[in-house]
Design an enzyme around this catalytic site. Structure first.
Site, PDB file in Angstrom:
ATOM      1  N   GLU A   1       0.835  -1.193   0.000  1.00  0.00           N
ATOM      2  CA  GLU A   1       0.000   0.000   0.000  1.00  0.00           C
ATOM      3  C   GLU A   1       0.877   1.253   0.000  1.00  0.00           C
ATOM      4  O   GLU A   1       1.869   1.328   0.719  1.00  0.00           O
ATOM      5  CB  GLU A   1      -0.880  -0.020   1.249  1.00  0.00           C
ATOM      6  CG  GLU A   1      -1.697   1.228   1.489  1.00  0.00           C
ATOM      7  CD  GLU A   1      -2.360   1.226   2.850  1.00  0.00           C
ATOM      8  OE1 GLU A   1      -3.176   2.128   3.104  1.00  0.00           O
ATOM      9  OE2 GLU A   1      -2.063   0.323   3.669  1.00  0.00           O
ATOM     10  N   PHE A   2       0.482   2.242  -0.808  1.00  0.00           N
ATOM     11  CA  PHE A   2       1.175   3.525  -0.765  1.00  0.00           C
ATOM     12  C   PHE A   2       0.446   4.433   0.222  1.00  0.00           C
ATOM     13  O   PHE A   2      -0.766   4.633   0.118  1.00  0.00           O
ATOM     14  CB  PHE A   2       1.195   4.194  -2.142  1.00  0.00           C
ATOM     15  CG  PHE A   2       1.902   5.525  -2.140  1.00  0.00           C
ATOM     16  CD1 PHE A   2       3.274   5.587  -2.264  1.00  0.00           C
ATOM     17  CD2 PHE A   2       1.192   6.714  -1.969  1.00  0.00           C
ATOM     18  CE1 PHE A   2       3.943   6.809  -2.238  1.00  0.00           C
ATOM     19  CE2 PHE A   2       1.848   7.937  -1.938  1.00  0.00           C
ATOM     20  CZ  PHE A   2       3.224   7.984  -2.074  1.00  0.00           C
ATOM     21  N   ILE A   3       1.179   4.949   1.205  1.00  0.00           N
ATOM     22  CA  ILE A   3       0.607   5.867   2.193  1.00  0.00           C
ATOM     23  C   ILE A   3       1.163   7.266   1.947  1.00  0.00           C
ATOM     24  O   ILE A   3       2.378   7.459   1.882  1.00  0.00           O
ATOM     25  CB  ILE A   3       0.942   5.410   3.624  1.00  0.00           C
ATOM     26  CG1 ILE A   3       0.278   4.050   3.912  1.00  0.00           C
ATOM     27  CG2 ILE A   3       0.476   6.448   4.644  1.00  0.00           C
ATOM     28  CD1 ILE A   3       0.599   3.482   5.284  1.00  0.00           C
TER      29      ILE A   3
ATOM     30  N   ASP B   1      12.580  -2.587  14.776  1.00  0.00           N
ATOM     31  CA  ASP B   1      13.618  -1.670  14.261  1.00  0.00           C
ATOM     32  C   ASP B   1      13.069  -0.250  14.271  1.00  0.00           C
ATOM     33  O   ASP B   1      13.062   0.446  13.253  1.00  0.00           O
ATOM     34  CB  ASP B   1      14.020  -2.092  12.844  1.00  0.00           C
ATOM     35  CG  ASP B   1      15.280  -1.377  12.352  1.00  0.00           C
ATOM     36  OD1 ASP B   1      15.997  -0.779  13.184  1.00  0.00           O
ATOM     37  OD2 ASP B   1      15.534  -1.397  11.138  1.00  0.00           O
TER      38      ASP B   1
END
Length: 306
Positions: free
Chosen positions: A105-107, A210
Site C-alpha cells: 500500500e502507498f501511504i 527496528d
C-alpha cells in the site's frame, strides 16, 4: 487497444512481474507514472501511480525474496492488529533478472512525524493486541538492517534474547573484527542478566523490531505510521531499543504506559535493549559504534558485580 498493442502489453507484463501484478490482481488497467523515492540505503523504492490508486514498490537486484517475505509477514501481522497504521503488503516475488520485489500500500505521508503521544498509545495498543501462543520468536528469520535476525521459537525470553540477539551479535563481532574483548565481556554480561528481570512480566508481544526515526512517520491525517519492520514476538520493552535514535519524548512514554503499565526494573533494562542495536551498528558500520556498546557492557558488569 489494437491487437498488436495488446500483444506488446502482454509481452511487457511477462518480463515485469511488478507490472503484471498491478495490472491483474492490483485491478489497474493502466500505470500512469513510476516515480523513484529516496531514503533507503539497501533497496530501491518507487511509487507506481495507476487508475486504481498508487502502490509502493521496493526492489533489490542482489537479494532473493526471503528478505521481503519476512518484511511482508511482519507488516501483515502488525496490520492485522488493527492498531497503529502500517503499509499493507500485497505481493512478494523474484525479479527475472535476479533479486526480488515487494508491492505494498502507498501511504501519503504528512509533513511531520506526528504526535509523540499518539505514537506511544498506538504502539502500546499493538503490543497489547499482538500476542503469540508459540513463545518468543517469529515464523521466519528476517533482517535487522542487512544483518540476519534469528527468530527460532523459544519459550524463555531471557534465553531468547541472550542467544538470538546479544549472543548472535557478539559472535558476529568476533568473526568480523576478531574482537575477543567485547565478546568475552558481553558473554559474561549475558550470564548475569537474570536479576535485571526480577518482578517483570515477560509476555510475547508483537514488536516492530527496528523502531528508529527513519521508520516512523504520520499520514496526511496526522496519525502515526510505522514501516520497514524487523518483526518478532518479544518483551514489549525491546521495542525501545532504538530510542537513542528514535527521538521518543516524555509524552510518548506517558501515553505508552497508560496502556501498557511500566514494569519493575524498566530503567535498569533500558540499556540492555539498546545494546543489541549498538552491537548491530558496530557490525554493520564499524568501530564508530564500538565504544557505545562497550560502555553499556562495562556499566552492567559493574552494576551486576559480574
Amino acid at each position: 487497444m489494437s491487437s498488436a498493442a495488446v500483444q506488446l502489453e502482454l509481452a511487457a507484463m511477462s518480463d515485469d512481474p511488478i507490472r503484471e501484478w498491478i495490472l491483474t490482481e492490483g485491478k489497474a488497467t493502466k500505470i500512469t507514472r513510476i516515480s523513484p523515492i529516496g531514503g533507503g540505503c539497501i533497496n530501491y523504492a518507487s511509487r507506481y501511480d495507476t487508475d486504481a490508486g498508487s502502490f509502493f514498490v521496493k526492489s533489490n537486484r542482489n537479494i532473493g525474496p526471503s528478505m521481503f517475505e519476512g518484511e511482508a509477514l511482519g507488516l501483515g501481522a502488525m496490520y492485522e492488529t488493527s492498531t497503529i497504521r502500517v503499509p499493507r503488503p500485497f505481493k512478494v516475488g523474484p525479479l527475472p533478472t535476479g533479486g526480488s520485489f515487494i508491492i505494498m500500500e502507498f501511504i501519503e505521508f504528512g509533513g511531520s512525524r506526528g504526535s509523540q503521544s499518539a505514537l506511544g498509545r498506538k504502539l502500546a495498543e499493538m503490543h497489547k493486541a499482538g500476542k503469540s501462543s508459540k513463545g518468543f520468536g517469529f515464523d521466519v528469520d528476517n533482517t535487522i538492517g542487512s544483518t540476519p535476525q534469528i527468530n527460532t521459537w523459544t519459550s524463555n525470553w531471557i534465553e531468547f534474547y541472550a542467544e538470538h540477539r546479544l549472543g548472535y551479535q557478539l559472535t558476529l563481532a568476533l568473526k568480523q573484527f576478531g574482537d575477543s574483548e567485547i565478546h568475552e565481556k558481553g558473554e559474561r554480561l549475558i550470564k548475569n542478566t537474570q536479576q535485571l528481570f526480577e518482578g517483570a512480566v515477560l509476555e510475547p508481544c508483537l514488536l516492530h523490531g527496528d523502531l528508529w526515526s527513519g521508520n516512523i512517520s504520520s499520514d496526511k491525517n496526522g496519525d502515526p505510521v510505522i514501516l520497514d519492520p524487523a518483526c518478532y514476538y518479544g518483551h514489549n520493552e525491546a521495542d525501545f531499543g532504538m530510542s537513542w535514535c528514535a527521538g521518543f519524548g516524555g509524552s510518548f512514554y506517558t501515553s505508552y504506559f497508560e496502556v501498557m503499565p511500566k514494569q519493575p526494573g524498566f530503567e535498569k533494562r533500558r540499556d540492555l535493549y539498546m545494546l543489541y542495536h549498538y552491537l548491530n551498528h558496530y557490525n554493520l558500520f564499524g568501530y564508530g559504534y564500538r565504544s557505545s556498546a562497550m560502555s553499556i557492557i562495562d556499566n552492567y558488569l559493574r552494576m551486576l558485580k559480574a
